[in-house]
Design an enzyme around this catalytic site. Structure first.
Site, PDB file in Angstrom:
ATOM      1  N   ASP A  14       0.956  -1.306   0.056  1.00 31.04           N
ATOM      2  CA  ASP A  14      -0.122   0.163   0.118  1.00 31.04           C
ATOM      3  C   ASP A  14       0.620   1.535  -0.102  1.00 31.04           C
ATOM      4  OD1 ASP A  14      -1.954  -1.909   0.379  1.00 31.04           O
ATOM      5  OD2 ASP A  14      -2.675  -1.220   2.208  1.00 31.04           O
ATOM      6  N   GLU A  54      -7.790  -3.010  -4.026  1.00 30.91           N
ATOM      7  CA  GLU A  54      -9.122  -2.669  -3.686  1.00 30.91           C
ATOM      8  C   GLU A  54      -9.316  -1.243  -3.860  1.00 30.91           C
ATOM      9  OE1 GLU A  54     -10.536  -3.747   0.764  1.00 30.91           O
ATOM     10  OE2 GLU A  54      -9.203  -2.032   0.755  1.00 30.91           O
ATOM     11  N   GLU A  91      -7.442   5.478  -4.574  1.00 36.26           N
ATOM     12  CA  GLU A  91      -6.354   5.904  -3.973  1.00 36.26           C
ATOM     13  C   GLU A  91      -5.114   5.971  -4.741  1.00 36.26           C
ATOM     14  OE1 GLU A  91      -6.757   5.522   0.865  1.00 36.26           O
ATOM     15  OE2 GLU A  91      -7.043   3.703  -0.180  1.00 36.26           O
TER      16      GLU A  91
END
Length: 940
Positions: A464, A541, A545
């Site tokens: 991430d 996911e 972002e």
């Protein structure tokens, strides 16, 4: 092991939406304890590395951990000596080759290259071609799971591990060695071939079941396994020997062989042509000019025999929708829909640039006093950062403040603007200075920069980074818009550039960070997991972002005068936007299996997609996780307005009513297609709600009321400045652009509109265009993209309902190339100049139902002066439909069959599209009234 795996996967990324950060921290602590991730031993005293006014360390803070296995043991990249000093791109489709997440698996987890899937094991490389989807997880996930059809290796190979030996933009070469034998296999996205090199043994293919041989030509063998056709290619002079499930061939003095998955047995001759043209590398090159983003995807090859240097590659849907390069009739099945094969070592895509703006334009729909009150609530809060301590939640807080800076500036609240800027600068500077409670540390083994306190595996799994750091880059870009000195390399800009290099490094020669760590240039989107250690491959996911990072690059590059970074952001955003459209939202309804009962997915996996998140089954968050954060980089979502409406409708069905928890995010999402509906929901609550933690009432109020005034984004028009956008309502377009430069400039839009923008300012103007009050009468067109409308109309209106028209039968006669009883769509009074470097494009949905042998065909004609004589006609190759109910997509990618006349300036001209059945003995249908039924003409 099962319990540990469940805890790890469910908490791999606790995305926003948890009741509170302390609760999240407690859950994470439980997960850490479950998998044995205790504190690492205290490192040696860290050195501090200066970076402009900031600094970072070269070792982790005491009590923290870096990358580990699932048992908490430190792990370093699994690379050969040849690759040891090269930064490894974690967060890729093949990262498990280099990152040994599970101590008992030194090979890899399944890797999804598409069309082929792979898994390394001791005896070589498993290869599969999954073509039948499974619906799992109570109907919430579809997957084309890896299942080995065969294993490719060498006789006797028994390697203790597999390492990554070489890689390029979308290919990788794993390596096996057992002391007597060495083996390499180059694999990649879109590659139907596996290119093998080995020494110490014969070439060996082990099939999962007894193969059927459909062609035996000595060194070329065609076999069928599990219903899939493969071709095996040994060096000239060799001969394949089949014994049960074992197929071997001596290599003699050679060290190479290959195999390919065939779309059909009759493709063997074509594939044989390229069997010894070994792919040695892959590279994408991009450019953003004049409102268009182009990308060229190229393979380098080496001729092992003969002189052939070409190859075959399968294009994903997001690629073939945007190329005019010729494609073969060959196709493959994949979790991303149909892949189409090109016979060449390169292809080019071209897309309209999706603009990014610092803020929506000023409008009369915003009450300045009310907005100022909302702004003050944020700026004067006792803790504007809501207790955030780790990289992710600090980032979200920075993002919340960053969205309000240009809004405050827009309404003249300069004191509030400056207070917000001061808060952002202070927190960023804390993170950008080593030695405090929060800092960044560089890992020389993994060549990555990690922020501590870390969260959601950003440290132990390298997860991430692009999500977390996107907020820092975006916030810094907003600061740079108002304070260039702060963003200078000598000040804090160098630290921002380190975050950019860690997550989206455009350099392939940087020894400190890998090229585009998280962004998979061929798949068209990013991956979230650093280790890719799942049976379903890698996953992502929150695609939004990821977009947030790309939008931040556009704004940061523009604000600091770095056009290369700005254009990188445009390439990443525009590419990923189409991937999101197709693979998360299935906007064309051509990707998800018919048996999967959802219109969107919260997560995309290498093997498919899932209607879920890592942390909840709440429909609001499943739908909202691919929306947040809502920014000036979110406008691209408005390109598929029908998909937004389906998305919201499904959320409300699954939710049992309108959104409650993330209502502000979903209102803003809905406003991109239906601003009036979103405003009605806002007005119904009248500010009496709790904002999502990365948003604010000030931002939501400004967003919804602005779009209700100027209209939804008009994605049929783009500007030649990446920081520009267009909105449309009731026949009026609103044009806006922000000029970060030091001199005034004129922005030109693709509909011919020009906008003069002063230096370091935003400008806004209005003009005719877009959906008119009477869609029955399209009138003069100011755009170059038209929808098909039932009744024989081409229109720029986007408000017409979806429908379908019948395409007449060919009556059993070959009508190829000659319109026969065509269904005709037309628009008159069109004005425009030829756009250099562009071509006619269309996207149509057609359906023959269960009729066999039908073939819709399209001709596009141009009457340049409207005098009734068509000066130019372009006839495209027909599209052979399948005898299965359901829409199929027909585009200009089928290729031109015949062209007559020349294009020229349109002056009150007429554009016509004709569609007819070239073959068959039955009617078919063509869809109308949607963004999947459009004609784009090469004019501005």
């Amino acid at each position: 092991m099962i319990e540990v795996l469940l805890v790890r996967t469910s908490l791999s990324r606790l995305a926003p939406g948890l009741a509170s950060r302390p609760a999240a921290a407690t859950l994470l602590a439980i997960a850490v304890a479950a998998v044995g991730l205790g504190p690492a031993a205290s490192p040696a005293a860290a050195a501090t590395i200066p970076a402009g006014a900031g600094s970072y360390t070269d070792s982790r803070p005491a009590g923290t951990s870096g990358p580990t296995t699932n048992t908490g043991a430190p792990v370093t990249p699994k690379l050969t000596t040849a690759a040891r000093d090269k930064p490894v791109p974690t967060n890729d489709w093949w990262s498990s080759l280099a990152y040994q997440r599970y101590g008992d698996n030194p090979y890899s987890t399944p890797m999804y290259g598409h069309p082929l899937t792979y898994q390394a094991k001791a005896s070589g490389l498993e290869v599969g071609y999954p073509t039948t989807p499974a619906i799992v997880g109570d109907g919430r996930q579809y997957e084309y799971a890896h299942k080995a059809d065969l294993t490719v290796g060498l006789s006797g190979l028994n390697s203790p591990d597999t390492k990554a030996d070489a890689w390029s933009d979308w290919t990788v070469t794993p390596y096996w060695a057992d002391g007597s034998r060495t083996f390499r296999a180059t694999i990649g996205h879109g590659m139907p071939f596996v290119y093998a090199k080995g020494s110490g043994g014969d070439a060996r293919i082990t099939t999962a079941s007894t193969p059927t041989v459909f062609s035996d030509q000595g060194n070329v063998l065609g076999i069928t396994v599990a219903g899939h056709h493969y071709a095996l290619f040994a060096p000239t002079g060799s001969d394949w020997n089949v014994s049960g499930t074992a197929i071997t061939a001596g290599l003699g003095s050679k060290d190479y062989f290959s195999l390919a998955v065939l779309p059909s047995t009759d493709a063997l001759a074509t594939y044989r042509k390229y069997a010894f043209s070994f792919v040695t590398g892959s590279q994408v090159a991009w450019q953003s000019t004049g409102g268009t983003v182009k990308a060229t995807y190229s393979l380098t090859t080496e001729a092992k025999e003969g002189t052939e240097r070409g190859t075959l590659q399968a294009l994903y849907r997001h690629q073939w929708l945007h190329t005019t390069d010729a494609l073969t009739p060959y196709t493959y099945v994949s979790p991303r829909g149909t892949m189409k094969v090109r016979e060449s070592a390169s292809f080019t895509t071209s897309q309209k640039n999706n603009g990014v703006v610092p803020a929506l334009p000023a409008s009369s729909g915003v009450d300045k006093a009310r907005l100022a009150g909302y702004l003050n609530e944020v700026a004067n809060a006792s803790d504007p950062f809501s207790g955030a301590a780790d990289t992710y939640w600090t980032g979200k807080a920075l993002g919340r403040l960053a969205q309000l800076v240009p809004v405050a500036d827009q309404i003249g609240e300069t004191a509030t603007r400056d207070k917000l800027l001061g808060l952002m600068k202070g927190r960023l500077q804390e993170w950008f200075t080593a030695g405090g409670a929060s800092e960044f540390s560089y890992d020389k083994d993994w060549k990555t920069l990690t922020g501590y306190p870390a969260s959601y595996g950003s440290d132990t799994e390298l997860n991430d980074h692009h999500f977390h750091y996107s907020y820092y880059v975006y916030a810094a870009a907003i600061i740079a818009q108002y304070d260039q000195a702060w963003a200078a390399d000598s000040a804090w800009g160098t630290m921002i550039k380190h975050l950019i290099r860690d997550t989206a490094n455009p350099s392939r020669t940087d020894s400190a960070y890998p090229f585009l760590r998280g962004f998979d240039v061929y798949a068209g989107h990013s991956w979230a997991s650093g280790h890719q250690g799942f049976a379903a491959g890698n996953n992502q996911e929150s695609s939004s972002e990821s977009i947030n990072l790309s939008a931040g690059l556009v704004l940061w590059g523009a604000a600091t005068g770095d056009n290369n970074l700005r254009d990188l952001g445009s390439f990443l955003l525009t590419t990923e936007s189409e991937a999101i459209t197709q693979y998360w939202f299935d906007a064309s309804q051509q990707v998800f299996p018919a048996s999967f009962g959802h219109d969107t997915v919260g997560m995309v996996w290498g093997s498919g997609g899932a209607y879920s998140t890592w942390w909840t089954a709440n429909p609001e968050e499943i739908h909202g996780i691919n929306v947040l954060p809502v920014t000036g980089g979110s406008l691209h979502l408005a390109r598929e307005k029908a998909a937004i409406k389906r998305n919201i409708a499904e959320m409300e069905r699954e939710n049992g009513g309108p959104a409650q928890e993330w209502r502000d995010l979903l209102w803003q999402f809905e406003s991109l297609s239906d601003p009036a509906a979103a405003k009605a929901k806002w007005d119904g609550v009248n500010g009496n709600y709790t904002p999502e933690q990365g948003d604010s009432k000030a931002h939501t109020y400004h967003w919804i009321n602005t779009l209700n005034t100027v209209g939804a984004p008009d994605m049929t028009v783009s500007g030649d400045l990446p920081t520009s956008a267009v909105f449309s309502k009731d026949g009026t377009r609103t044009y806006t652009a922000h000029n970060h430069g030091s001199t005034a400039r004129t922005v030109t839009f693709s509909d011919g509109k020009t906008l003069s923008v002063p230096a370091r300012s935003t400008a806004t103007s209005t003009g005719p265009g877009g959906p008119g009050p009477d869609p029955e009468e399209p009138g003069p067109s100011t755009g170059n993209t038209f929808r098909l409308k039932t009744g024989g109309v081409l229109t720029t209106a986007t408000t017409d309902p979806a429908g379908a028209d019948t395409v007449a039968s060919a009556d059993g006669v070959n009508r190829d190339g000659t319109p026969y009883r065509p269904t005709v769509y037309e628009v008159k009074k069109v004005n425009g100049k030829v756009a250099s470097g562009t071509a006619t494009a269309f996207r149509l949905r057609v359906d023959a139902g269960t009729k066999v042998g039908l073939a819709p065909q399209v001709r596009v004609s141009y009457d340049l002066t409207g005098d009734g004589t068509f000066d130019r006609a372009e006839t495209f190759r027909y599209f052979a439909t399948d005898p299965v109910n359901g829409w199929e997509e027909y585009t200009q990618a089928s290729g031109a069959q015949a062209t007559t006349g020349s294009l020229g300036e349109l002056k009150n001209g007429t554009v016509r599209l004709e569609i007819w059945n070239a073959l068959g003995n039955g009617t078919s249908q063509v869809q109308t009234g949607t963004d999947a039924a459009v004609l784009k003409i090469p004019y501005v």
